[in-house]
Design a protein around this motif. Sequence first.
Motif, PDB file in Angstrom:
ATOM      1  N   GLY A  60      12.926  10.059 -65.827  1.00  0.00           N
ATOM      2  CA  GLY A  60      13.732  10.236 -64.630  1.00  0.00           C
ATOM      3  C   GLY A  60      13.012  10.759 -63.409  1.00  0.00           C
ATOM      4  O   GLY A  60      13.480  10.575 -62.293  1.00  0.00           O
ATOM      5  N   GLN A  61      11.833  11.395 -63.588  1.00  0.00           N
ATOM      6  CA  GLN A  61      11.162  11.957 -62.427  1.00  0.00           C
ATOM      7  C   GLN A  61       9.690  12.222 -62.701  1.00  0.00           C
ATOM      8  O   GLN A  61       9.283  12.395 -63.845  1.00  0.00           O
ATOM      9  CB  GLN A  61      11.853  13.255 -61.992  1.00  0.00           C
ATOM     10  N   VAL A  62       8.921  12.231 -61.598  1.00  0.00           N
ATOM     11  CA  VAL A  62       7.508  12.598 -61.651  1.00  0.00           C
ATOM     12  C   VAL A  62       7.410  14.076 -61.293  1.00  0.00           C
ATOM     13  O   VAL A  62       7.832  14.493 -60.217  1.00  0.00           O
ATOM     14  CB  VAL A  62       6.673  11.750 -60.677  1.00  0.00           C
ATOM     15  N   LEU A  63       6.839  14.865 -62.196  1.00  0.00           N
ATOM     16  CA  LEU A  63       6.766  16.308 -62.003  1.00  0.00           C
ATOM     17  C   LEU A  63       5.407  16.770 -61.475  1.00  0.00           C
ATOM     18  O   LEU A  63       5.319  17.759 -60.753  1.00  0.00           O
ATOM     19  CB  LEU A  63       7.068  17.021 -63.327  1.00  0.00           C
ATOM     20  N   ARG A  64       4.344  16.027 -61.846  1.00  0.00           N
ATOM     21  CA  ARG A  64       3.004  16.463 -61.436  1.00  0.00           C
ATOM     22  C   ARG A  64       2.030  15.296 -61.569  1.00  0.00           C
ATOM     23  O   ARG A  64       2.154  14.476 -62.481  1.00  0.00           O
ATOM     24  CB  ARG A  64       2.543  17.627 -62.314  1.00  0.00           C
ATOM     25  N   VAL A  65       1.083  15.226 -60.640  1.00  0.00           N
ATOM     26  CA  VAL A  65       0.038  14.209 -60.688  1.00  0.00           C
ATOM     27  C   VAL A  65      -1.306  14.897 -60.458  1.00  0.00           C
ATOM     28  O   VAL A  65      -1.492  15.592 -59.460  1.00  0.00           O
ATOM     29  CB  VAL A  65       0.247  13.128 -59.614  1.00  0.00           C
ATOM     30  N   GLU A  66      -2.228  14.700 -61.388  1.00  0.00           N
ATOM     31  CA  GLU A  66      -3.580  15.249 -61.269  1.00  0.00           C
ATOM     32  C   GLU A  66      -4.567  14.080 -61.239  1.00  0.00           C
ATOM     33  O   GLU A  66      -4.889  13.492 -62.279  1.00  0.00           O
ATOM     34  CB  GLU A  66      -3.903  16.175 -62.446  1.00  0.00           C
ATOM     35  N   PRO A  67      -5.051  13.692 -60.057  1.00  0.00           N
ATOM     36  CA  PRO A  67      -5.994  12.576 -59.977  1.00  0.00           C
ATOM     37  C   PRO A  67      -7.318  12.894 -60.666  1.00  0.00           C
ATOM     38  O   PRO A  67      -7.805  14.031 -60.624  1.00  0.00           O
ATOM     39  CB  PRO A  67      -6.199  12.381 -58.472  1.00  0.00           C
ATOM     40  N   THR A  68      -7.909  11.906 -61.295  1.00  0.00           N
ATOM     41  CA  THR A  68      -9.243  12.030 -61.860  1.00  0.00           C
ATOM     42  C   THR A  68     -10.261  11.950 -60.727  1.00  0.00           C
ATOM     43  O   THR A  68     -10.096  11.130 -59.816  1.00  0.00           O
ATOM     44  CB  THR A  68      -9.504  10.879 -62.850  1.00  0.00           C
TER      45      THR A  68
END
Length: 267
Positions: A60-68
């Motif tokens: 239902g949702q994106v909580l966190r994104v950590e790019p490489t």
Amino acid sequence: MDRGDGPMALSSPIPDTHVLVIAGSDPTGGAGLARDIETVAAFGLKAAVAVTAVTVQTHGQVLRVEPTPSALVAAQMKAAFEAAPIGAVKIGMLATRQTIEAVASVLEAHGGVPAVLDPVLAATSGGALLETDAVAALKARLMPLCHLVTPNLPELATLTGGTPAADENAAVRQGEALLEEGARAVLIKGGHAGGGDATDILLQPARTPVRFEAPRLEAHMRGTGCMLASAASAGLAAGHDLEESVRTAKAWLHGHLVKASQAEGMG
């Protein structure tokens, strides 16, 4: 033609052919690398991977994104090319402009390998998966290197600076604008359109548009864009031409959605 009832083995011109998947992770398995790998395997090929981001998301949702880090993405790609015969490249979530630049640089060194770009801008839930300032780099640096770009209608609108197309003619005009800006081929995905059929349209310079139709289903499944692009990449890796690769991918995905729809009906 297989309609998704079981694995589809493709005849590959090179033993042990791999599809290099460049994408982000999804802990639910509903999209991203998990979908890509299972799709490539369904076509009888192996997947190599370059992880572009680690996400924390639910259905239902994106909580966190950590790019490489972009240098690490490039290093993963180089290692994959050195370790196995790469028949095609599938590109999904890229997250940042720096990663786009890194991916483009490695692809330039392997220009004979067909690449399919699924321009992942946001999750199904609406969370952003590509930085706003990266869209221009995606179009200028990466799109011309790819054999196929597979936007849905909202992505197509963002890439062309417009609003989602109200009808098929408007969508084709936007797709043709991408061709004029350097894309080699554009597959406009019609999943967000209305009507009884889900129609995808393949555009190539100086060629008549090719329409791929399938009955619209009420199945609720994330990751369908990942799956379609990965299936098309598998076809290219096996040596099929672009139109046949897309046609087979569309038929396979439809069969997969039929099974999901039937499962939902029994639930």
